[in-house]
Scaffold this active site. Structure first.
Site, short mmCIF file in Angstrom:
data_model
loop_
_atom_site.label_atom_id
_atom_site.label_comp_id
_atom_site.label_asym_id
_atom_site.label_seq_id
_atom_site.Cartn_x
_atom_site.Cartn_y
_atom_site.Cartn_z
CB CYS A 167 -0.98 -0.03 1.18
SG CYS A 167 -0.22 -0.20 2.81
NE ARG A 212 -3.90 1.97 2.36
CZ ARG A 212 -3.98 2.85 1.37
NH1 ARG A 212 -5.10 3.00 0.68
NH2 ARG A 212 -2.93 3.60 1.03
#
Length: 455
Positions: free
Chosen positions: A409, A414
């Site tokens: 990410c 994430r």
């Protein structure tokens, strides 16, 4: 005489009719009603597993669906072929809640024209969902007690290979109370930590799981770059916060990504058993458990017990990522950012202005709106999404799980969460490019693409 014979024939016909009715009633017993739904028997349910006109729905909390033995079931997991629609989702206060739940019903095939079998193990969840569906116009609703199914080992149930990596609030409560829940080692102390960005007063001081001590994420990814800390910094962090390689740790947080980020780094360092509270602090309070506001402190140690990192394969360097991209038959770099980030419309970060994507990376979904969102991988209560739906999403995106998957990410938050979900599903040929887009794009010699990728 003729009249008498006629009466006898009428009486015989009446008796025969009564016997026939009784036999039919015996063959097809009246089903018990449960509010807007009817109860269904195990025998009847067995015959519906391959019936496309039926949808079997697990209404329990997400952890039970994943594999935990909750509410007295003898086997953990869900009925093979079942989808999930938890009664807990109905209690969540969230933006666009009705829209999100409607989309979930559509995704799972819970439609008005189907026969819907709703099961639970506490006698409450299925009825709550039945009432909800009834108000939306659903008619053919049935309820079932999954404890009956679980008792028969010949009946198919499915649980995720590593379901224990994300734990229910009830298991954490057992640990706080000095008990040993399933999959934990009896007599072994479990450390509970609360992860968040910033000092204790940002969230920890407002309320946390009892006994938890606080970890500021800046300790594992120092500012201003917020890249993964050096091996030397992580070694000192382990000593200061009392972590050793033999520990069992549960990470909690008000913000799920922070918990998964810290959990990933602890695993990378070499901590033996690291887990995350599924659904975060919200799951704890939703279960009715009290938080505490006292400041708990860790006990430092002099030695972690291994050279850090003991599990370096969990995290890919930029050089390893480049080498992987050169072998696309074996390796896929999965871009877990928003679509707007992937096509270069936004950077996703207030402190980073470079936009675009790494050439060769495949869009793998994340969230909607900004870099703090992960709706494609979570249920509305912030628990892990159904693994079959995640797998289907990847397949549609052209992501082959037979290859090595490296998730990236912007800076690793994430994908730390997505990696645990992949592990929970049973995938072990996976890693993350932790420093991600921010490190890649800060290097002027690295190529960058923008715009929608070619089909």
């Amino acid at each position: 005489m003729k009249k008498a014979k006629k009466h006898i024939l009428l009486l015989a016909a009446l008796i025969l009719g009564m016997l026939t009715f009784a036999a039919c009633a015996k063959e097809e017993p009246q089903q018990e009603t449960n509010g807007p739904a009817k109860a269904i028997s195990t025998e009847d349910l067995k015959g519906k597993l391959e019936d496309d006109s039926y949808v079997i729905v697990d209404t329990r909390i997400n952890d039970a669906f994943n594999g935990w033995k909750l509410d007295g079931v003898s086997r953990g997991g869900h009925i093979e072929g079942a989808v999930d629609f938890s009664a807990n989702w109905l209690k969540v206060e969230a933006k666009d809640k009705d829209k999100v739940l409607d989309e979930a019903l559509k995704t799972k095939g819970i439609s008005l024209d189907k026969n819907i079998v709703l099961y639970d193990a506490n006698g409450k969840d299925a009825l709550e969902v039945a009432n909800y569906l009834s108000e939306k116009g659903y008619k053919n609703l049935y309820t079932y007690d999954v404890k009956e199914w679980a008792k028969d080992n010949s009946l198919p149930m499915v649980k995720y290979d590593n379901y224990q990596m994300i734990v229910p609030a009830s298991a954490v409560k057992d640990i706080v109370d000095g008990k040993t829940p399933e999959s934990f080692e009896a007599g072994k102390k479990v450390k509970i930590v609360e992860a968040s960005w910033g000092e204790e007063d940002t969230s920890y001081a407002k309320g946390h799981v009892p006994t938890a001590f606080h970890i500021n994420t800046d300790l594992i990814e120092p500012p201003p770059a917020w890249m993964l800390a050096s091996d030397e910094q992580l070694t000192q962090f382990a000593k200061d916060y009392g972590f050793t390689k033999n520990d069992t740790v549960i990470v909690t947080s008000e913000a799920q990504m922070a918990a998964y980020r810290v959990a990933l780094v602890l695993r990378y360092m070499g901590v033996e058993d690291v887990r995350v509270l599924n659904g975060g602090l919200g799951a704890w309070t939703s279960a009715g458990y009290d938080v505490e506001t006292a400041s708990n402190k860790p006990t430092p140690v002099s030695d972690f017990g291994a050279v850090i990192p003991a599990n370096p394969d969990l995290v890919d360097t930029m050089e390893e990522t480049k080498a992987g991209l050169a072998t696309p038959d074996k390796f896929t770099l999965v871009d877990n950012r928003t679509w707007e980030e992937h096509i270069g419309k936004t950077s996703g970060y207030s402190y980073h202005d470079k936009m675009g994507r790494i050439p060769g990376a495949v869009y793998g979904y994340a969230g909607l709106g900004d870099s703090n969102s992960l709706q494609y991988y979570r249920n509305i209560d912030n628990t892990m999404r159904n693994a079959d739906e995640i797998a289907a999403m990847w397949k549609e995106a052209g992501i082959d799980t037979n290859k090595h998957l490296s998730f990236h990410c912007g800076s690793g938050w994430r994908v730390a969460e997505i990696l645990v979900y992949a592990n929970t599903m049973g995938l072990d040929n996976v890693s993350i490019y932790s420093n991600g887009w921010i490190e890649w794009s800060n290097n002027p010699s690295n190529p960058i693409e923008t715009g929608e990728p070619a089909k």
